[in-house]
Design an enzyme around this catalytic site. Structure first.
Site, mmCIF file in Angstrom:
data_model
loop_
_atom_site.group_PDB
_atom_site.id
_atom_site.type_symbol
_atom_site.label_atom_id
_atom_site.label_comp_id
_atom_site.label_asym_id
_atom_site.label_seq_id
_atom_site.Cartn_x
_atom_site.Cartn_y
_atom_site.Cartn_z
ATOM 1 N N GLU A 262 15.153 -9.617 56.304
ATOM 2 C CA GLU A 262 15.255 -10.651 56.458
ATOM 3 C C GLU A 262 17.242 -11.411 56.177
ATOM 4 O O GLU A 262 17.861 -10.636 55.682
ATOM 5 C CB GLU A 262 14.267 -11.014 54.890
ATOM 6 C CG GLU A 262 14.349 -12.839 55.554
ATOM 7 C CD GLU A 262 14.943 -13.897 54.407
ATOM 8 O OE1 GLU A 262 16.337 -14.473 54.937
ATOM 9 O OE2 GLU A 262 14.739 -13.841 52.740
ATOM 10 N N CYS A 299 17.649 -19.490 51.733
ATOM 11 C CA CYS A 299 17.410 -18.688 52.914
ATOM 12 C C CYS A 299 16.829 -19.685 53.817
ATOM 13 O O CYS A 299 16.138 -19.731 55.151
ATOM 14 C CB CYS A 299 16.462 -17.030 53.518
ATOM 15 S SG CYS A 299 15.227 -17.537 52.291
HETATM 16 P P1 NAP Z 1 25.428 -8.431 52.816
HETATM 17 O O1 NAP Z 1 27.216 -8.974 52.853
HETATM 18 O O2 NAP Z 1 24.510 -8.578 53.940
HETATM 19 O O3 NAP Z 1 24.726 -7.533 51.290
HETATM 20 C C1 NAP Z 1 23.694 -7.805 50.426
HETATM 21 C C2 NAP Z 1 23.382 -5.656 50.421
HETATM 22 O O4 NAP Z 1 23.831 -4.577 51.845
HETATM 23 C C3 NAP Z 1 24.340 -5.510 49.258
HETATM 24 O O5 NAP Z 1 23.861 -4.619 48.377
HETATM 25 C C4 NAP Z 1 25.366 -4.871 50.684
HETATM 26 O O6 NAP Z 1 26.779 -3.721 49.877
HETATM 27 C C5 NAP Z 1 24.699 -3.925 51.447
HETATM 28 N N1 NAP Z 1 25.247 -4.086 52.921
HETATM 29 C C6 NAP Z 1 25.852 -5.344 53.393
HETATM 30 N N2 NAP Z 1 26.384 -4.400 54.917
HETATM 31 C C7 NAP Z 1 26.503 -3.269 55.573
HETATM 32 C C8 NAP Z 1 26.630 -2.484 55.965
HETATM 33 N N3 NAP Z 1 26.943 -2.722 56.745
HETATM 34 N N4 NAP Z 1 26.462 -1.617 55.420
HETATM 35 C C9 NAP Z 1 25.670 -1.151 54.448
HETATM 36 N N5 NAP Z 1 25.214 -1.379 53.651
HETATM 37 C C10 NAP Z 1 26.128 -2.511 53.634
HETATM 38 O O7 NAP Z 1 24.823 -9.918 51.870
HETATM 39 P P2 NAP Z 1 25.270 -10.314 50.193
HETATM 40 O O8 NAP Z 1 26.332 -10.020 49.387
HETATM 41 O O9 NAP Z 1 24.641 -10.816 49.727
HETATM 42 O O10 NAP Z 1 26.103 -11.445 50.685
HETATM 43 C C11 NAP Z 1 26.811 -12.449 52.465
HETATM 44 C C12 NAP Z 1 26.152 -13.296 53.333
HETATM 45 O O11 NAP Z 1 25.299 -12.930 53.128
HETATM 46 C C13 NAP Z 1 26.375 -14.436 52.914
HETATM 47 O O12 NAP Z 1 27.394 -15.209 52.591
HETATM 48 C C14 NAP Z 1 25.719 -14.997 53.633
HETATM 49 O O13 NAP Z 1 26.044 -15.649 54.538
HETATM 50 C C15 NAP Z 1 24.467 -14.180 53.943
HETATM 51 N N6 NAP Z 1 22.742 -14.373 52.906
HETATM 52 C C16 NAP Z 1 22.331 -14.649 53.446
HETATM 53 C C17 NAP Z 1 20.443 -14.857 53.070
HETATM 54 C C18 NAP Z 1 19.612 -15.095 53.426
HETATM 55 O O14 NAP Z 1 18.660 -15.271 53.004
HETATM 56 N N7 NAP Z 1 19.561 -16.234 54.614
HETATM 57 C C19 NAP Z 1 20.893 -14.244 51.664
HETATM 58 C C20 NAP Z 1 21.651 -13.978 51.448
HETATM 59 C C21 NAP Z 1 23.375 -13.378 51.474
HETATM 60 P P3 NAP Z 1 27.471 -3.019 49.933
HETATM 61 O O15 NAP Z 1 28.850 -4.524 50.337
HETATM 62 O O16 NAP Z 1 28.086 -2.983 48.641
HETATM 63 O O17 NAP Z 1 27.519 -2.699 50.908
#
Ligand code: NAP
Length: 517
Positions: A262, A299
């Site tokens: 998601e 979200c």
């Molecule tokens: P994220 O960077 O996607 O991280 C979510 C999880 O996935 C973390 O455990 C992260 O851990 C892991 N991860 C991320 N990229 C990865 C990759 N390339 N390979 C393996 N694992 C990976 O999300 P976030 O930290 O919650 O937030 C960052 C941005 O996501 C926000 O600024 C926002 O734009 C968006 N977000 C959207 C929603 C929504 O519901 N639409 C919710 C939350 C966040 P590691 O970084 O340790 O690998």
């Protein structure tokens, strides 16, 4: 605070550690959390695979009791969980108490669903030995769980979509062991929730491999987990970039597996003329309440509002601008999310034709300031990048010249979690032709409400076409989420003694079944 990760119920530590960060200050919190090394990730997956057959054969009653035991164990730790989550996420006590209630509520909902048994999908067709020109053999089918599931905790729901959240609850309900990759922004909260699940595993006499918790920052941990051959499906909530990266890892495996990610959604809201004429000011105020709730870190945040240009739309904007100017800056989940929000706003405001209607007061580097922007439909149609998710307390209002322009805007949108209609009876004729368009674009269509606040229920769909999710055929919230982790198996002409209990003539588990002569 215990900084060990959990491998099959066992506490383990490593020489490399990381720490939690206080969301409000950006300062380190107490506690050193061991980073799970690759060897222990592989062992968590191997233990999950070893536990699978025993766990999936538990009776519905036993599995339901396990889910309820997790809920009880979370409640026993409520004070510590909420206190730690407040520090790590900056979310207030009331919100986190509500979220804990939602977390235990969804575990108990899945317990009820498991007991009811419809998830088992039992269908029985009797043999037709005399059928002409060919006889039909006895056929029966049921669903079985996919196998061990990797779950990625979400930063914005540290309880309801994290370690013991919806993905974990639905996977465990389906009969899948779970390995959680904790979100690195709330390691202490994750650890406490993990302890609750491990305690319930032991209490219910289940194999330890039913649940493991791996911790640490950096993409290597999540990548290794998704690539591990023992993992058979993935649940994820987070960024589009992260979700797409994990989809690629899953697809590149010798045995590709489904990823239920998601990711990103701007949740269009359509204001129809009758509704605007009736209640423009009330709508403006309620809109700001929804877009700024908990710093807009949902979200389902209403990121895009579309309406015909009119004096009533001006009334709506004036009321919204007044309300938004009073929204104080709010602490965001992490400094990185606050920085990404500031960058997203800068990119949006630099877009041709975009103007800022109202701005809340600015805060520090940890917080997000509310922003209300407008653009006309022609500019948006010319620059679809303006519809990319900006995660935080902002929203873009689009002035359209005609209903054709509105239809074109909707056709041009990517997949979304929700679409909202503000309507009166007088608007039905304008709204009706748009419903089939919206059905193609979103997972949930709602009227005269706001998309934030998702009910956890039987019919809820929290899904939608890409990039709202990676697989729009399912939901991550509500009872139907269990189906993501099940697949059907058909049994042809098997003797009763060799059939699974779900399909045996005596129906020892008392499951609901569809029977055809
Ligand atoms: P994220 O960077 O996607 O991280 C979510 C999880 O996935 C973390 O455990 C992260 O851990 C892991 N991860 C991320 N990229 C990865 C990759 N390339 N390979 C393996 N694992 C990976 O999300 P976030 O930290 O919650 O937030 C960052 C941005 O996501 C926000 O600024 C926002 O734009 C968006 N977000 C959207 C929603 C929504 O519901 N639409 C919710 C939350 C966040 P590691 O970084 O340790 O690998």
């Amino acid at each position: 605070m215990n900084g060990a990760y959990l491998i099959g119920g066992e506490n383990r530590t490593s020489s490399e550690t990381f720490g939690g960060i206080e969301a409000a200050t950006g300062q380190p919190l107490d506690g050193a959390f061991s980073i799970t090394p690759q060897g222990d990730i592989a062992q968590a997956c191997a233990l999950a695979a070893a536990a699978f057959d025993a766990y999936r054969e538990t009776t519905p009653a036993a599995r339901a009791a396990f889910l309820e035991a997790i809920a009880t164990a979370l409640e026993a730790r409520a004070e510590a969980i909420i206190a730690r989550a407040m520090l790590e996420t900056g979310l207030p006590q009331g919100r986190l108490a509500g979220e804990l209630g939602r977390t235990t509520g969804q575990l108990r909902l899945f317990a009820t669903v498991v007991r009811e048994g419809a998830w088992a999908g039992a269908v029985i067709e009797a043999a037709l030995p005399d059928r002409q020109p060919l006889p039909r053999p006895a056929l029966a089918s049921r669903t079985i769980p996919l196998g061990p599931v990797a779950v990625f905790g979400a930063s914005n729901f540290p309880l309801a979509f994290s370690v013991a959240g919806g993905d974990t609850a639905s996977a465990l309900a389906a009969g899948c062991p779970v390995v959680v990759k904790a979100h690195p922004a709330h390691p202490g909260t994750s650890r406490l929730a993990g302890e609750a699940i491990a305690e319930a595993v032991a209490q219910c006499g289940l194999p330890g491999g039913v649940f493991s918790l791996v911790q640490g920052p950096g993409n290597d941990i999540g990548t290794a987990l998704v690539a591990d051959p023992a993992i058979k499906a993935v649940g994820f909530t987070g960024s589009r970039r992260g979700g797409v990266a994990l989809m690629a890892v899953a697809a590149a495996r010798p045995e590709p597996i489904p990823v239920y990610a998601e990711m990103s959604s701007i949740n269009p809201v359509l204001l129809f003329p009758g509704a605007l004429a009736d209640r423009a000011e009330d709508l403006g105020k309620a809109y700001v309440g929804s877009l700024s709730l908990f710093a807009g870190q949902f979200c389902t945040n209403p990121g895009l509002v579309i309406a015909l240009d009119s004096p009533d739309l001006d009334r709506f904007l004036a009321a919204a601008a007044q309300a938004l100017a009073g929204v104080a800056p709010q602490v965001m989940l992490t400094g990185a999310i606050a920085a990404a929000y500031a960058k997203g706003i800068a990119t949006l405001t630099a877009g041709e034709g975009v103007s800022i209607v109202a701005a809340g007061p600015d805060g520090n580097a940890q917080s997000g300031a509310a922003r209300l922007l407008t653009v006309d439909a022609a500019h948006l149609l010319a620059n679809p990048a303006l519809t990319e998710e900006v995660f935080g307390p902002s929203s873009l209002v689009v002035r359209a010249k005609s209903t054709d322009e509105i239809a074109a805007l909707l056709e041009g949108l990517e997949g979304q979690l929700t679409a909202t209609l503000h309507i009166t009876d007088a608007d039905h004729a304008l709204a009706a032709p748009l419903i089939p368009v919206l059905e193609r674009k979103v997972g949930r269509i709602l009227a005269n409400g706001w998309p934030t606040g998702v009910e956890v229920s039987r019919s809820m769909v929290h899904g939608g076409p890409f990039p709202a999710t990676s697989d729009g055929r399912s939901t991550s919230v509500g009872a139907m989420a269990i189906h993501r982790f099940l697949r059907p198996v058909c049994y042809q002409a098997l003797p009763d003694a060799l059939l699974p209990q779900a399909l045996q003539a005596a129906n020892p588990q008392g499951l609901p079944r569809q029977t055809f002569a």
